[in-house]
Design an enzyme around this catalytic site. Structure first.
Site, PDB file in Angstrom:
ATOM      1  N   SER A 136       0.912  -1.170  -0.055  1.00  0.00           N
ATOM      2  CA  SER A 136      -0.027   0.065  -0.006  1.00  0.00           C
ATOM      3  C   SER A 136       0.962   1.216  -0.012  1.00  0.00           C
ATOM      4  CB  SER A 136      -0.736  -0.041   1.180  1.00  0.00           C
ATOM      5  OG  SER A 136      -1.727   1.097   1.002  1.00  0.00           O
ATOM      6  N   TYR A 160      -2.289   5.522  -4.336  1.00  0.00           N
ATOM      7  CA  TYR A 160      -3.574   6.679  -4.141  1.00  0.00           C
ATOM      8  C   TYR A 160      -2.722   7.902  -4.815  1.00  0.00           C
ATOM      9  CZ  TYR A 160      -5.704   3.907  -0.418  1.00  0.00           C
ATOM     10  OH  TYR A 160      -6.533   3.058   0.534  1.00  0.00           O
ATOM     11  N   LYS A 275      -8.875  -0.520  -8.547  1.00  0.00           N
ATOM     12  CA  LYS A 275      -9.503  -0.984  -7.596  1.00  0.00           C
ATOM     13  C   LYS A 275     -10.612   0.068  -6.754  1.00  0.00           C
ATOM     14  CE  LYS A 275      -8.399  -2.931  -2.646  1.00  0.00           C
ATOM     15  NZ  LYS A 275      -8.930  -1.854  -2.082  1.00  0.00           N
ATOM     16  N   HIS A 299     -14.008  -1.206  -0.283  1.00  0.00           N
ATOM     17  CA  HIS A 299     -12.911  -0.754   0.494  1.00  0.00           C
ATOM     18  C   HIS A 299     -12.903  -1.485   1.732  1.00  0.00           C
ATOM     19  CE1 HIS A 299      -9.515   2.007   0.219  1.00  0.00           C
ATOM     20  NE2 HIS A 299      -9.420   1.803   1.684  1.00  0.00           N
TER      21      HIS A 299
END
Length: 411
Positions: A136, A160, A275, A299
């Site tokens: 992540s 992100y 995603k 999520h």
């Protein structure tokens, strides 16, 4: 009726009868851990409440999380019988690479907060299980450190997009340089979800020593010793921060659109998975923009409460996309049988996250290894009980979704 004839039992017979009561650990450390729920209970007992609640919790009323899990309770299997299932092939391919079973260990933030072994332990376990692992953006191990710690694992990087495109571009370049094969663009976090448990617990990152959190930490001395005697926790990709939700709202870019997939394509030569898909039209749009795969995901219920349960949406997305891109299911998976359900409904693979975090909290890398083994055994057993001999044989005629877990199925 004749009376029973009784006799005195021999000592060996008594010992054989009561022996298992006093030798419960003879089967090994994990002999009594058979499900993700067993790991969850161990995790709850071994980590501070604030840390456990961070993993367990979700947004607002936590309906999205609970419904994602409950959707699998509405599944009815329709197995074949009288099939030769002596040998089963659980392998499949994900984005052209063979994997041992259709599972991806999905991205989770702050993993070293759950256990000091953190992301490297999970990635190494994924490598031993021959499945991909996704690091992540909010990880506590750097891109390069993970590559060094798990060099043989099929490593993916979850992104992100930052308001500072230069920062995002740097992360992408580092992932490419370190041998990551796939970029997972997460698109359902324009702002942070309202995760009330974290607010009630006063959770900061690293965990702050308020009276409540201090009491919780002291009550878990093994966890506290690990935290105090290992490298300080930090967001390796984003730098230091205390307010996690504030960081998301400050750094992450809420203006990201489908057009940004073109930008990623110009910077990234590997596969791109989007995603956070929760609608069929969005799935079609991102595939048209060049995504190689989409993950149907809410999520883990941590963003928008009352969002669709991924399993309910999955068949429609699969039908709409056809063979133009791979579809994954992310959310609600708690067993290998759940993985079989997802694949039968058309998913190429299922993302697993909370279960491996429970296992990590319960026992570090050894726990994650055991969880992977449980999923493998459960998945393989489910194939045999369904009367199929390979992952490729799973199809929608083997499953159905009823209106509720109490519904009666009629063929």
């Amino acid at each position: 009726m004749a009376e029973l004839k009784r006799r005195f039992p021999r000592a060996a017979e008594v010992a054989r009868f009561v022996g298992p009561t006093f030798n419960r650990r003879s089967g090994g450390r994990w002999s009594r851990v058979r499900t993700a729920a067993d790991f969850r209970e161990l995790a709850r007992r071994r980590t501070p409440r604030a840390v456990f609640d961070y993993v367990e919790g979700a947004a607002e009323l936590e309906l999205s999380k609970d419904r994602a899990v409950a959707a699998f309770e509405r599944v009815v299997f329709k197995p074949h019988v009288l099939r030769d299932v002596a040998s089963v092939d659980a392998t499949t391919t994900i984005l052209g690479r063979e994997v041992a079973m259709p599972i991806v260990f999905g991205p989770t933030g702050f993993t070293r907060m759950m256990h000091a072994a953190g992301e490297p332990a999970v990635a190494r376990a994924a490598g031993r299980a021959r499945i991909p692992y996704v690091l992540s953006t909010l990880g506590t191990t750097s891109i390069e450190q993970l590559a060094e710690a798990a060099p043989t694992t099929n490593r993916w990087f979850q992104l992100y997009v930052s308001k500072d495109r230069g920062r995002s571009g740097e992360l992408i370049a580092r992932a490419a340089e370190a041998g990551y094969t796939t970029l997972v663009l997460t698109v359902d976090v324009p702002v942070a979800g309202a995760r009330h448990r974290d607010v009630y617990n006063g959770l900061t990152f690293p965990p702050s020593l308020t009276g409540r959190t201090l009491l919780g930490m002291v009550s878990k001395p093994r966890w506290l010793l690990d935290v105090l005697t290992t490298e300080p926790l930090a967001f390796e990709s984003l730098g230091a921060a205390e307010d996690v939700m504030g960081l998301i709202n400050t750094v992450f870019d809420p203006s990201v659109t489908v057009a940004d997939i073109d930008w990623l394509r110009s910077s990234w030569a590997g596969a791109i998975v989007v995603k956070g898909i929760q609608r069929v039209d969005d799935a079609l749009e991102v595939v048209s923009a060049g995504a190689d795969g989409v993950a149907v995901s809410n999520h883990g219920g941590r963003q928008l409460d009352r969002a669709v349960a991924p399993l309910d949406l999955l068949p429609s997305v699969v039908d709409a996309i056809g063979e133009t891109a791979e579809v994954y299911l992310d959310g609600g998976i708690r067993s290998g049988a759940d993985v079989a359900v997802a694949v039968a409904f058309g998913a190429q693979a299922a993302f697993v996250a909370r279960p491996y975090l429970y296992a990590l909290m319960a026992g570090g890398g050894d726990g994650v290894d055991h969880l992977a083994s449980l999923f493998t055994d459960d998945y393989t057993r489910t194939l045999k009980l369904l009367g199929v001999t390979s992952t490729a044989d799973l199809s929608r005629d083997l499953v159905s979704l009823v209106e509720s877990a109490r519904s009666v199925y009629v063929d």
